[in-house]
Write a protein that holds these residues in place. Sequence first.
Motif, PDB file in Angstrom:
ATOM      1  N   ARG A  66       0.839  -1.198   0.000  1.00 52.11           N
ATOM      2  CA  ARG A  66       0.000   0.000   0.000  1.00 52.11           C
ATOM      3  C   ARG A  66       0.871   1.243   0.000  1.00 52.11           C
ATOM      4  NH1 ARG A  66      -5.350  -1.012   3.540  1.00 52.11           N
ATOM      5  NH2 ARG A  66      -5.686  -3.126   2.834  1.00 52.11           N
ATOM      6  N   ARG A  67       0.347   2.269  -0.639  1.00 57.20           N
ATOM      7  CA  ARG A  67       0.999   3.583  -0.653  1.00 57.20           C
ATOM      8  C   ARG A  67       2.482   3.475  -1.040  1.00 57.20           C
ATOM      9  NH1 ARG A  67      -2.229   2.934   3.682  1.00 57.20           N
ATOM     10  NH2 ARG A  67      -4.126   4.170   3.699  1.00 57.20           N
ATOM     11  N   LEU A  68       2.728   2.877  -2.179  1.00 57.17           N
ATOM     12  CA  LEU A  68       4.095   2.678  -2.651  1.00 57.17           C
ATOM     13  C   LEU A  68       4.698   3.949  -3.228  1.00 57.17           C
ATOM     14  CD1 LEU A  68       3.610  -0.753  -4.435  1.00 57.17           C
ATOM     15  CD2 LEU A  68       4.701  -0.325  -2.223  1.00 57.17           C
ATOM     16  N   ASN A  69       3.859   4.937  -3.485  1.00 58.03           N
ATOM     17  CA  ASN A  69       4.305   6.182  -4.114  1.00 58.03           C
ATOM     18  C   ASN A  69       4.974   5.924  -5.458  1.00 58.03           C
ATOM     19  OD1 ASN A  69       3.374   7.830  -2.004  1.00 58.03           O
ATOM     20  ND2 ASN A  69       5.193   7.312  -0.811  1.00 58.03           N
ATOM     21  N   ARG A  70       4.447   4.946  -6.166  1.00 64.88           N
ATOM     22  CA  ARG A  70       4.906   4.626  -7.514  1.00 64.88           C
ATOM     23  C   ARG A  70       3.674   4.470  -8.387  1.00 64.88           C
ATOM     24  NH1 ARG A  70       8.581  -0.294  -7.622  1.00 64.88           N
ATOM     25  NH2 ARG A  70       9.006   0.486  -9.702  1.00 64.88           N
ATOM     26  N   GLY A  71       3.770   4.902  -9.599  1.00 64.74           N
ATOM     27  CA  GLY A  71       2.648   4.839 -10.514  1.00 64.74           C
ATOM     28  C   GLY A  71       2.414   3.451 -11.067  1.00 64.74           C
ATOM     29  N   GLU A  72       1.225   3.267 -11.618  1.00 63.49           N
ATOM     30  CA  GLU A  72       0.821   1.994 -12.180  1.00 63.49           C
ATOM     31  C   GLU A  72       1.716   1.583 -13.343  1.00 63.49           C
ATOM     32  OE1 GLU A  72      -1.064   4.679 -11.822  1.00 63.49           O
ATOM     33  OE2 GLU A  72      -2.605   4.148 -10.374  1.00 63.49           O
ATOM     34  N   LEU A  73       2.042   2.539 -14.194  1.00 66.05           N
ATOM     35  CA  LEU A  73       2.893   2.226 -15.341  1.00 66.05           C
ATOM     36  C   LEU A  73       4.283   1.813 -14.873  1.00 66.05           C
ATOM     37  CD1 LEU A  73       3.282   2.058 -18.390  1.00 66.05           C
ATOM     38  CD2 LEU A  73       3.856   4.502 -18.370  1.00 66.05           C
ATOM     39  N   ASP A  74       4.821   2.504 -13.896  1.00 64.34           N
ATOM     40  CA  ASP A  74       6.145   2.190 -13.356  1.00 64.34           C
ATOM     41  C   ASP A  74       6.186   0.763 -12.816  1.00 64.34           C
ATOM     42  OD1 ASP A  74       8.817   2.773 -12.571  1.00 64.34           O
ATOM     43  OD2 ASP A  74       8.129   3.237 -10.542  1.00 64.34           O
ATOM     44  N   LEU A  75       5.174   0.385 -12.052  1.00 63.24           N
ATOM     45  CA  LEU A  75       5.112  -0.977 -11.503  1.00 63.24           C
ATOM     46  C   LEU A  75       4.972  -2.011 -12.609  1.00 63.24           C
ATOM     47  CD1 LEU A  75       2.795  -0.210  -8.462  1.00 63.24           C
ATOM     48  CD2 LEU A  75       5.230  -0.812  -8.365  1.00 63.24           C
ATOM     49  N   ARG A  96      -5.215   1.320 -15.087  1.00 59.44           N
ATOM     50  CA  ARG A  96      -4.533   0.222 -15.763  1.00 59.44           C
ATOM     51  C   ARG A  96      -3.898   0.745 -17.051  1.00 59.44           C
ATOM     52  NH1 ARG A  96      -9.511  -1.107 -13.894  1.00 59.44           N
ATOM     53  NH2 ARG A  96      -9.577  -2.781 -12.383  1.00 59.44           N
ATOM     54  N   PRO A  97      -2.576   0.712 -17.172  1.00 57.60           N
ATOM     55  CA  PRO A  97      -1.970   1.203 -18.413  1.00 57.60           C
ATOM     56  C   PRO A  97      -2.299   0.293 -19.588  1.00 57.60           C
ATOM     57  CG  PRO A  97      -0.292   0.363 -16.920  1.00 57.60           C
ATOM     58  CD  PRO A  97      -1.595   0.292 -16.194  1.00 57.60           C
ATOM     59  N   GLY A  98      -2.633   0.892 -20.709  1.00 59.82           N
ATOM     60  CA  GLY A  98      -2.960   0.141 -21.904  1.00 59.82           C
ATOM     61  C   GLY A  98      -1.719  -0.276 -22.674  1.00 59.82           C
ATOM     62  N   THR A  99      -1.925  -1.118 -23.688  1.00 61.91           N
ATOM     63  CA  THR A  99      -0.790  -1.599 -24.469  1.00 61.91           C
ATOM     64  C   THR A  99      -0.028  -0.472 -25.164  1.00 61.91           C
ATOM     65  OG1 THR A  99      -2.277  -2.173 -26.286  1.00 61.91           O
ATOM     66  CG2 THR A  99      -1.684  -3.930 -24.764  1.00 61.91           C
ATOM     67  N   VAL A 120       2.441   0.972 -22.533  1.00 66.16           N
ATOM     68  CA  VAL A 120       3.543   0.050 -22.240  1.00 66.16           C
ATOM     69  C   VAL A 120       4.482  -0.028 -23.447  1.00 66.16           C
ATOM     70  CG1 VAL A 120       4.121  -2.355 -21.718  1.00 66.16           C
ATOM     71  CG2 VAL A 120       2.215  -1.236 -20.533  1.00 66.16           C
ATOM     72  N   GLN A 121       3.907  -0.079 -24.633  1.00 62.47           N
ATOM     73  CA  GLN A 121       4.718  -0.108 -25.856  1.00 62.47           C
ATOM     74  C   GLN A 121       5.631   1.110 -25.937  1.00 62.47           C
ATOM     75  OE1 GLN A 121       2.451  -0.118 -29.497  1.00 62.47           O
ATOM     76  NE2 GLN A 121       4.261   0.076 -30.770  1.00 62.47           N
ATOM     77  N   ASP A 122       5.087   2.287 -25.714  1.00 63.27           N
ATOM     78  CA  ASP A 122       5.882   3.509 -25.777  1.00 63.27           C
ATOM     79  C   ASP A 122       6.962   3.541 -24.696  1.00 63.27           C
ATOM     80  OD1 ASP A 122       4.358   4.340 -27.911  1.00 63.27           O
ATOM     81  OD2 ASP A 122       3.185   5.785 -26.758  1.00 63.27           O
ATOM     82  N   ALA A 123       6.594   3.172 -23.481  1.00 61.79           N
ATOM     83  CA  ALA A 123       7.543   3.251 -22.368  1.00 61.79           C
ATOM     84  C   ALA A 123       8.712   2.272 -22.525  1.00 61.79           C
ATOM     85  CB  ALA A 123       6.819   2.995 -21.048  1.00 61.79           C
TER      86      ALA A 123
END
Length: 129
Positions: free
Chosen positions: A16-25, A61-64, A67-70
């Motif tokens: 909980r409260r990781l202070n990290r974004g969904e895309l980063d994880l 939820r990050p989309g494809t 994730v593709q761009d990142a």
Amino acid sequence: MSDRRSNASAVSTVGRRLNRGELDLTLDAARVAIADAGLTVDDIDASLRIGRHGRSGRFRRPGTPEVQDALRLKLNWHSGGREGAAQIQAVINAVMAVGAGLARHVLVYRTVTESTAQGEVDGPVSGCP
């Protein structure tokens, strides 16, 4: 067709409260899974997301495409639809993509952020004391 088959799975940091974004994880887990399969990011030519795209309440939820761009993936094919046999549909789609020659190496991922999102609300979460 090659007889070589590989698969790998990975889980990002959980809490909980990781202070990290969904895309980063998501990217952390994807990179570990790709390396665990003995592949590089350059080997991935298809991507599929398990579950819905976008926001569902506070859950992102990050989309494809994100994730593709990142990851700077060069994809031949991607999918993020939710029609089909529930959570396993993305895996079925990945197998079909490889079998049909649309892809050789597919990244399948799921992003879950419910624990983190619970801490972002002012007051109790609906249904929780």
